[in-house]
Motif scaffolding. Structure first.
Motif, PDB file in Angstrom:
ATOM      1  N   ALA A 143       0.808  -1.227   0.000  1.00 30.06           N
ATOM      2  CA  ALA A 143       0.000   0.000   0.000  1.00 30.06           C
ATOM      3  C   ALA A 143       0.840   1.276   0.000  1.00 30.06           C
ATOM      4  N   ALA A 144       2.007   1.238   0.653  1.00 27.91           N
ATOM      5  CA  ALA A 144       2.811   2.453   0.794  1.00 27.91           C
ATOM      6  C   ALA A 144       3.528   2.836  -0.497  1.00 27.91           C
ATOM      7  N   THR A 145       3.769   1.885  -1.396  1.00 27.69           N
ATOM      8  CA  THR A 145       4.571   2.137  -2.592  1.00 27.69           C
ATOM      9  C   THR A 145       3.940   3.170  -3.538  1.00 27.69           C
ATOM     10  N   PRO A 146       2.635   3.076  -3.874  1.00 23.26           N
ATOM     11  CA  PRO A 146       2.052   4.100  -4.752  1.00 23.26           C
ATOM     12  C   PRO A 146       2.131   5.507  -4.157  1.00 23.26           C
ATOM     13  N   PHE A 147       2.030   5.605  -2.827  1.00 20.07           N
ATOM     14  CA  PHE A 147       2.133   6.898  -2.150  1.00 20.07           C
ATOM     15  C   PHE A 147       3.511   7.504  -2.372  1.00 20.07           C
ATOM     16  N   LEU A 148       4.567   6.676  -2.216  1.00 29.43           N
ATOM     17  CA  LEU A 148       5.921   7.161  -2.449  1.00 29.43           C
ATOM     18  C   LEU A 148       6.110   7.557  -3.905  1.00 29.43           C
ATOM     19  N   LEU A 149       5.575   6.757  -4.832  1.00 28.17           N
ATOM     20  CA  LEU A 149       5.701   7.056  -6.254  1.00 28.17           C
ATOM     21  C   LEU A 149       5.095   8.416  -6.589  1.00 28.17           C
ATOM     22  N   CYS A 150       3.922   8.717  -6.023  1.00 32.55           N
ATOM     23  CA  CYS A 150       3.279  10.027  -6.237  1.00 32.55           C
ATOM     24  C   CYS A 150       4.141  11.157  -5.693  1.00 32.55           C
ATOM     25  N   MET A 151       4.702  10.951  -4.488  1.00 30.34           N
ATOM     26  CA  MET A 151       5.555  11.973  -3.882  1.00 30.34           C
ATOM     27  C   MET A 151       6.797  12.219  -4.746  1.00 30.34           C
ATOM     28  N   VAL A 152       7.400  11.154  -5.245  1.00 29.54           N
ATOM     29  CA  VAL A 152       8.610  11.283  -6.054  1.00 29.54           C
ATOM     30  C   VAL A 152       8.303  11.984  -7.375  1.00 29.54           C
ATOM     31  N   LEU A 153       7.156  11.686  -7.977  1.00 27.71           N
ATOM     32  CA  LEU A 153       6.759  12.360  -9.219  1.00 27.71           C
ATOM     33  C   LEU A 153       6.608  13.864  -9.000  1.00 27.71           C
ATOM     34  N   ILE A 154       5.959  14.235  -7.898  1.00 23.91           N
ATOM     35  CA  ILE A 154       5.765  15.656  -7.581  1.00 23.91           C
ATOM     36  C   ILE A 154       7.108  16.343  -7.347  1.00 23.91           C
ATOM     37  N   ILE A 155       7.963  15.700  -6.547  1.00 21.88           N
ATOM     38  CA  ILE A 155       9.261  16.282  -6.221  1.00 21.88           C
ATOM     39  C   ILE A 155      10.126  16.425  -7.471  1.00 21.88           C
ATOM     40  N   THR A 156      10.127  15.392  -8.328  1.00 23.15           N
ATOM     41  CA  THR A 156      10.941  15.428  -9.535  1.00 23.15           C
ATOM     42  C   THR A 156      10.477  16.547 -10.475  1.00 23.15           C
ATOM     43  N   ALA A 157       9.173  16.630 -10.699  1.00 22.77           N
ATOM     44  CA  ALA A 157       8.631  17.672 -11.579  1.00 22.77           C
ATOM     45  C   ALA A 157       8.979  19.059 -11.040  1.00 22.77           C
ATOM     46  N   TYR A 158       8.787  19.268  -9.742  1.00 20.53           N
ATOM     47  CA  TYR A 158       9.071  20.569  -9.134  1.00 20.53           C
ATOM     48  C   TYR A 158      10.556  20.900  -9.221  1.00 20.53           C
ATOM     49  N   SER A 159      11.400  19.907  -8.919  1.00 18.61           N
ATOM     50  CA  SER A 159      12.842  20.153  -8.896  1.00 18.61           C
ATOM     51  C   SER A 159      13.389  20.477 -10.285  1.00 18.61           C
TER      52      SER A 159
END
Length: 360
Positions: A143-159
């Motif tokens: 369950a935790a993996t999709p949450f991390l994937l969403c966070m990483v996508l947001i961080i990568t796009a912003y960065s």
């Protein structure tokens, strides 16, 4: 698409990701320090995770493995397999202890609380989960993996959109980073070897509980590709913001905090969730080696090993990582070699059988 294949894939990813992966520190040392060549490293690591995930899942399903021991005996033979089983079981416990210690360190660093309190929190969460049935354990770990994937996508796009350094400066900073090997390809191989040793036991057990080989092999492939994508995204985000991450112990957390304070809090929660996934995976596979899951003996063994691990975790996260992880990497290299040889043999037999059939 098959729901169980994705659950297996997310569980495979969740166990491997852990605290070091999610924090960005592992990616920084194994990939980002090689500059633009790190892109090649992430592709190689993703390929290895997908190939190895497929082979482990397929073998475990064929053997209907109840623990990783069955697969090891098939790969290495009786004597060598028993030796590998002993070593891997020992290191599983060590990585589980390291996850309890990691939670203690995070509680101390982020919240100013006692490391023992953080370790106790993760121990209770882990043993409580292990007292559930296997299906619910897989659901919680994945369950935790999709949450991390969403966070990483947001961080990568912003960065990427907010990066304020030119490429020459970033590549110079990358060259100054400490790396684990003299070449990017070796760094990727070492990363895969260490992590496949961590993910192998859990993947073997959950694949062995399903009779549909097509489903489990698909799950192994999806999980491996997903790991490759996550590594690449984190690597890109770190590479394009190296000028703002000097000295950061938790690089992805530092990037998330730049997005917003809320994102920083969510990333902290995400890292705890990933530590939890790995902790459950390690203690589950460790206990499954000695007792059948979903039995009273399994639950008692899980509770006992969890609290023994809590006591040992007080040694400290850094010391545990420095001792356990390098040795586990060497074990992983042996595992990769054995899986590769087994694949080559099966492929050779299939080719020979096809040639014989076409000649008759």
């Amino acid at each position: 698409m098959n729901k169980y294949a994705f659950q297996l894939a997310f569980a495979y990813m969740g166990v491997i990701i852990g605290g070091g992966f999610a924090s960005g520190q592992e990616v920084l040392q194994f990939f980002t320090g090689y500059g633009l060549a790190s892109i090649g490293g992430t592709l190689l690591a993703g390929f290895l995770f997908a190939f190895l995930g497929r082979q482990i899942a397929e073998m475990s399903t064929q053997l209907q493995a109840e623990s990783h021991k069955h697969v090891l005996l098939t790969l290495f033979g009786r004597r060598a397999g028993q030796a590998m089983d002993f070593l891997l079981t020992f290191f599983l416990f060590g990585v589980g202890i390291a996850m309890l210690a990691a939670t203690g360190s995070l509680f101390e660093q982020q919240f100013g609380l006692s490391p023992a309190l953080g370790g106790l929190f993760m121990t209770l969460l882990t043993v409580g989960t292990l007292c559930l049935n296997v299906r619910r354990i897989i659901n919680l770990v994945s369950a935790a993996t999709p949450f991390l994937l969403c966070m990483v996508l947001i961080i990568t796009a912003y960065s990427l959109f907010t990066s304020n350094a030119n490429m020459d400066e970033l590549l110079m900073l990358a060259s100054e980073q400490e790396t684990v090997a003299p070449h990017w390809a070796l760094g990727a191989l070492l990363y895969a070897s260490f992590n496949i040793a961590v993910g192998f036991p859990m993947l073997a057990v959950i694949s062995g509980r399903n009779t549909d080989r097509k489903t489990t092999t698909l799950g192994g492939i999806i999980g491996g590709v997903g790991l490759g994508v996550l590594i690449m995204l984190i690597n890109i985000a770190l590479l394009f913001n190296l000028n703002q991450l000097q000295g950061a112990e938790l690089p992805t957390l530092a990037l998330a905090a730049r997005v917003s304070p809320v994102a920083g809090i969510l990333m902290s929660i995400s890292i705890i969730c990933m530590i939890y996934s790995t902790s459950v995976g390690m203690f589950f596979a460790f206990s499954a080696r000695f007792a059948k899951p979903e039995t009273g003996r399994f639950r008692i063994f899980s509770i006992a090993s969890g609290f023994i691990g809590l006591g040992l975790s007080l040694v400290g996260f850094t010391k545990l990582v420095g001792t356990v992880y390098p040795l586990l990497g060497y074990l992983g290299l042996l595992l990769i070699a054995a899986i590769g040889v087994n694949w080559y043999r099966i492929r050779g037999r299939s080719t020979q059988a096809a040639a014989t059939q076409s000649g008759t």
